[in-house]
Structure formats: C-alpha cells, structure tokens
Enzyme design. Structure first.
Site, PDB file in Angstrom:
ATOM      1  CD  GLU A 258     -19.837  12.037 -27.922  1.00 12.14           C
ATOM      2  OE1 GLU A 258     -20.970  11.885 -27.274  1.00 12.14           O
ATOM      3  OE2 GLU A 258     -19.052  12.809 -28.164  1.00 12.14           O
ATOM      4  CB  THR A 304     -20.428  17.110 -27.225  1.00 19.85           C
ATOM      5  OG1 THR A 304     -20.675  15.325 -26.974  1.00 19.85           O
ATOM      6  CG2 THR A 304     -18.835  17.343 -27.685  1.00 19.85           C
ATOM      7  CG  HIS A 420     -23.092  10.382 -30.047  1.00 13.78           C
ATOM      8  ND1 HIS A 420     -24.410  10.252 -29.879  1.00 13.78           N
ATOM      9  CD2 HIS A 420     -22.759  11.605 -29.553  1.00 13.78           C
ATOM     10  CE1 HIS A 420     -24.722  11.452 -29.616  1.00 13.78           C
ATOM     11  NE2 HIS A 420     -24.017  12.360 -29.407  1.00 13.78           N
ATOM     12  CG  ASP A 479     -18.774  14.020 -24.301  1.00 13.99           C
ATOM     13  OD1 ASP A 479     -18.758  12.776 -23.766  1.00 13.99           O
ATOM     14  OD2 ASP A 479     -19.218  14.274 -25.406  1.00 13.99           O
ATOM     15  CG  HIS A 480     -22.067  13.880 -22.716  1.00 17.58           C
ATOM     16  ND1 HIS A 480     -22.752  12.502 -23.258  1.00 17.58           N
ATOM     17  CD2 HIS A 480     -21.666  14.398 -24.097  1.00 17.58           C
ATOM     18  CE1 HIS A 480     -22.859  12.572 -24.573  1.00 17.58           C
ATOM     19  NE2 HIS A 480     -22.008  13.648 -25.023  1.00 17.58           N
TER      20      HIS A 480
END
Length: 647
Positions: A258, A304, A420, A479-480
């Site tokens: 994440e 996500t 996150h 993911d990002h």
C-alpha cells in the site's frame, strides 16, 4: 430622523447580493491560489484564475433574485452555502488526493466510513475561513431583512445579472481556448479545467461528462470493439520463449504494498535502512527475484481500486471516479476468471477491511474471484485495527490458515493497509523515528513503511513454515504514490532535490518484483514498464497467449515489450524523455525540451488515442461484445457469494 438613520444603515437586496457575490468570488480565488497547485505559467492564466469564479457566482446566486421578498436573501445564503461546501469539499479531497471531486467519486459513499479518520486529519483550524462569509451574510440578513420589500423583484435585474454571468463565462472560455486550444475536447487533466474555468464550472463539466459516459454504453455496438481489437492486436508483444509457461501450475501469491513508492528502497533515515527486508529481496544474493526499477503506477481517482483494475484487466483507469464503482457491473475478462477457466485456478482476495469498500464485493464477481476474505474473516479487535482497517502484521498472520485452505493451484491477492495516509502507527510498534521535515504525513510515512517491511518479513517466514513459499510465484508491487504533489517542500528535504514537475513524475515509480519457482531471477531489470503490463506478463508465464484478450499492456519479459508508460492525464515516460504537465523533459538532464521532435509528438497522439480506446471499452462496456478466439465463457456472477458462512 430614526427612519432616515435606519435607511442609511440598511443594505438593499441587490446590495446584499453584491456583498455575497464579492465575498464568494474572493474566497474562491484565494482557495485556488493557496490550496490548489494549478501551475500558473503566465499572466493570462493568472488573469483567468482571478476572473473564473465570477460567472458561476453571478449565474447561481442570480437565480436567488427571482425569489419573492425576503426569501431572496435566504436563497442567496443557501446557494452561497452549497457553493462554499463544494469548494471546501474539494479542498479537503485535494489535500489527500491532489485531485478534485467528481460525480463518480460522490457515488462511492460506502467508502466514507473507512475514510473518517483520514478526513479529520486533513482538516485544519484555519478552515474556519471557508465559513466566514456565511457568518457575515447571516448577520447582514437578520440586520436588514425588515427593511426589504415583500414584493418580488422585477425580472429585468435577475435576468441581467444572469446574462452578465453567461457573457463572462463566454469571455472566460474564449480566452482559455486561446491559451489552451481544445480545452474541453482534448484534455485528460482536471487541473486544466479548474485552472481555466474554476471549480464550479468544473462540476458542471463533470456532470456533462458523466451523462455522456452513461449514454455511451447505450449507443455502443459490436463494431466498436473491433477498432480496439485491431489496435491491441498490433501492439501485442510475443512472449519470451524461455519463460513462456515457466510458471504453469504454480501457486501465485500477489502482495500489494500500500502507498509504497520506489524511492523508499535503499533509503536511509537517521542512518538506518527504512525497508531492510524489501531491500534484501531487491539485492537478493540467491538470485530468486527479478526487480523492475523503472516500473510506474498509473492510477487516477480510484487509487488502490484503479491499481487492481489495471493489473487484473490491462485496461487504463477512468479519467473520473473509479471504474470499480461506476462500471462495477461491466463485463470483464479479468485474470482471475481466465486462470479459473483455462487452468482451473482458485482465485482469492485477502483484505482486512469491509467487503463493500470500493464496491469490491460486486466487482470481484465480475472478475471471477472465487473467494473474498474480508473483515468478517479476521479478528478486528481494537488492538489489531488502525486507520483504514486491520494492521498488516495480524493481517498476514491470520491469512496463513485461509491461504492453506485454498484448492491448488491458487491465485491469491494479499492487500495490506497500514502504510496508508495519514500513516498512523502506535508508538510501541514504530521501530524507526519519524523524519523531521515538519510535514506530519511525510514524517510518519517512513514509520509505517518500516512496519510494512517487518510485516512482509514475517509473512515470508510463515509462508515457508506452511510449505507455501517454495512452489509459489511471489509477486510484489506498489499500488500508487504515498506522497502527493502537495508535499513538495517536505520531499525536497527527503530527496535533496527541488520537486519539479519532471522530478514528481519520476517519483511515481513503485516497486515490482517477481520470483518464479525453478527460474533464476534476473536481478534488477531497467526496462520501463507499468501496471498495465502485468496481466500479459502473467498470462505468458502461465503459458496462455495474451493476444487472445483485449489488453493495452505488453509482456515485460518480451523482447518486443513497448517501453513507454502512459499516465491517466495523457503524460507519459520513456527511457529517453518524459512528458510531465504537458511539457517534454530530457531524462538525463531533467531540462525542458523546448522543441519536441516529430517522434515525441507522434507518441503523444498515440498515448491519447490509447487512453481514448480504453475509455471506450469501459464507458461502452464493449467486452460484452467480445469473444476471445479461444474458448471463453462469460462470467456468471450468480455463482459467487462473499458472505461468510457462520459455523
């Protein structure tokens, strides 16, 4: 005398309107300047930024003047509140996502419960500024309402106000088109719309775009997919013969890191490696893993959920909202369903959050995911939960028995959560001190990254003890981004470099590494690749030809792999040059390329065309018309249920 004094002190309804309009105009302009990073580059853009709230203020508040008597004042306050609320909602959303709210994002109400803590963290005491004009207006209304006529204002004044607003918008749009031709027809970047036309007009533009996308599905037919098929067929890259089918029949464990950006790898904070275990995989002495150090994420508003879409379908995300929500009922030919039908794989997703977050409990059915282990399957006591959901260490630990229960071969997607925004962690679990940039999000980012690293190390140990490691493909990816462009000053301290548009684009690298049983790793591979390339790569490793399906990526191990990375806003990266915020830069020097070559311009057109074709697939639900050349059965969603059966 008292009568004259009251008249002198009173403000007419039109005066009240002017005060409301001017305060809302100035508030909007100051918000654009201080809250949004709109990249103003010339005097024309600065002028347009200053005037663009005027048309919306005149038109929307102007409608209140049609109300009878004192109601006009009430309606001015109500409309001012609604516009202020939209403005502030965009401010809070932008602080987190560096983006603007769209209608599709407003439909994602199931996500709000999990976002509560993050939203509060994004608010500040000085946000009271956004309510200041409303307080003034309410006070003025109660001070002056008794001096206002109960009759309705003549239609001429309201119509004149609205007409001036419309003319102002036309002038605004005309000047914007001079500075940015085809603004409303070719742009893939919401930032441009807000910069030139304002956040209120963007909301209208977004509503129109959303309506058009809904209409697109109704009007689509089978000929539309043929155009897409021809394009993807021509783009197809044949597999590497040595690796084709190398992973056939092996379990696949896909681990989602994440918000993990590649700059974390080998980064030292206070003299310590932030992610020592992940670093050891990158530099693995046993040569198990292949690491792609020029791998980029491609997500948009869905973050996500977009990453999941891209990697399991090889389609690009939507320019607005998340396809998981707005196109969750589309027909998909996703990796879980293909593996299930072609090689009898059992697919499963493991995620310590509510099953409805990002509409996963619905869209996974269309992907053909057999099992979804969500919050109901985990011990979600308060000691195990922080921020968005289950902490990574208990998540991995509790997932092992569920992994062992799957029929083999399986395709398991493990989704972490702790790392996150806003990067919260209990003090007793933080094994590295925060950074000291003065930006809390950036400072804590390294602590949750270390926690994730420790979680992954324990998971690998548990996999080996469970007998699941040796014979499984292990895929690890980011993911990002975790740190948006809103944190440039802090990131300058972290990287030691000024965060220009070029540098920010380069920071969008996320890790991708893979271990294939029985195959020696290739160490660090420098080829440029991205999330859209993962699905064709995996299909080829499993011995399934990717050209039987609609995919915009190409096999990362193929000698014919396309080395350009497409971003959702139309920017892109190649090994030689980068297009960032609409401008071209030399990768070696970071310098602006003032005169782009013919090759650059042609690739620019190709990128926009590719995004358009992918959008057509999603908006038109075109895969309902597509039948792969090999046997394929459309997913029957009624066969799937993610309700936990109580013992």
């Amino acid at each position: 005398m008292n009568k004259l004094t009251n008249q002198y002190k009173s403000i007419s309804k039109m005066g009240f309107f002017y005060i409301a309009g001017i305060m809302l105009w100035i508030k909007s302009y100051l918000t654009y300047v201080f809250e949004f990073n709109l990249d103003i580059q010339n005097v024309m853009q600065e002028f347009l930024l200053f005037i663009n709230p005027i048309s919306s203020v005149l038109i929307f508040l102007g409608f209140a003047l049609f109300a009878k008597g004192k109601r006009a004042g009430i309606w001015i306050i109500v409309l001012d509140f609604l516009m202020s609320f939209l403005l502030y909602a965009n401010v809070v959303y932008y602080r987190s996502a560096a983006d603007y709210i769209t209608l599709p994002t407003l439909t994602q109400t199931d996500n709000f419960g999990s976002l509560g803590g993050s939203i509060l963290n994004l608010m500040a005491w000085h946000d009271l500024f956004y309510a200041l004009d409303l307080i003034v207006l309410i006070g003025l209304y109660f001070w002056n309402r008794n001096n206002w006529s109960n009759s309705r204002m003549g239609f001429r004044k309201p119509m004149l106000v609205i007409a001036i607003g419309v003319m102002t918008f036309c002038v605004n749009l005309g000047l914007a088109e001079v500075d940015r031709p085809e603004l409303l027809t070719r742009t893939f970047d919401r930032n441009y719309i807000v910069k030139y036309l304002g956040s209120y007009n963007f909301a209208i533009y977004d509503a129109i775009q959303t309506a058009q996308s809904s209409r697109q599905r109704v009007l689509a037919d089978s000929s539309d997919i043929t155009v897409v098929e021809n394009y993807t067929t021509n783009k197809y890259a044949a597999p590497n013969k040595e690796l084709f089918g190398a992973a056939k029949g092996k379990n696949i464990i896909k681990i989602h890191l994440e918000s993990f950006q590649s700059f974390l790898i080998d980064y030292k904070l206070h003299g310590e490696e932030v992610t020592p275990f992940i670093n050891s995989l990158v530099h693995n002495e046993k040569k198990n893993f292949t690491y792609f150090d020029n791998f980029f994420h491609q997500v948009a508003q869905g973050k996500t959920a977009d990453a999941e879409l891209i990697m399991d379908t090889s389609l690009y995300p939507l320019p607005q909202g998340a396809a998981f929500v707005t196109k969750g009922n589309n027909t998909y030919q996703a990796l879980p369903a293909i593996l299930g039908q072609k090689q009898n794989y059992t697919s499963a997703v493991f995620h310590g959050d509510n099953k409805s977050f990002w509409n996963r409990d619905e869209v996974y059915k269309h992907f053909g995911v057999d099992k979804f282990f969500h919050a109901k399957y985990y011990d979600m006591n308060k000691e195990n939960v922080i921020n968005y959901g289950l902490k990574d260490k208990p998540f991995f630990k509790q997932s092992i028995p569920m992994l062992k229960s799957l029929d083999k071969p399986f395709y398991a997607h493990m989704m972490t959560l702790t790392h996150h925004h806003p990067y919260l962690i209990d003090e007793d679990e933080a094994s590295i001190k925060p950074a000291n940039t003065g930006d809390p999000s950036v400072d804590r980012y390294f602590q949750t990254a270390r926690y994730l690293d420790e979680s992954l190390k324990q998971f690998f140990k548990d996999l080996k003890e469970a007998g699941l490691y040796k014979d499984s493909v292990i895929m690890i990816y980011g993911d990002h981004y975790g740190i948006s462009e809103n944190h440039k000053p802090a990131m300058k301290q972290i990287t030691g470099e000024k965060i220009t548009d070029f540098k920010h684009t380069q920071l969008q690298r996320v890790p991708f590494m893979i271990k294939i049983p029985g195959v020696d790793g290739k160490g660090t591979v420098h080829e440029y690749s991205s999330q859209v390339d993962v699905m064709p790569t995996m299909l080829h490793l499993l011995g399934i030809k990717a050209n039987n399906y609609i995919m915009f990526g190409t096999d990362m191990f193929s000698k014919k792999h396309d080395e350009y990375v497409v971003f959702r806003d139309g920017d892109f990266v190649t090994p030689e040059y980068t297009k960032a915020s609409g401008k071209f830069y030399d990768n070696d020097t970071g310098e602006l390329i003032k005169e782009p070559t013919k090759e650059m311009k042609e690739l620019e057109k190709k990128v926009l065309h590719e995004l358009e074709l992918s959008d057509n697939v999603l908006y038109g639900d075109l895969l309902r018309f597509y039948e792969p050349s090999e046997s394929w059965k459309q997913v029957d969603t009624s066969e799937f249920s993610y309700l936990k059966k109580e013992k």
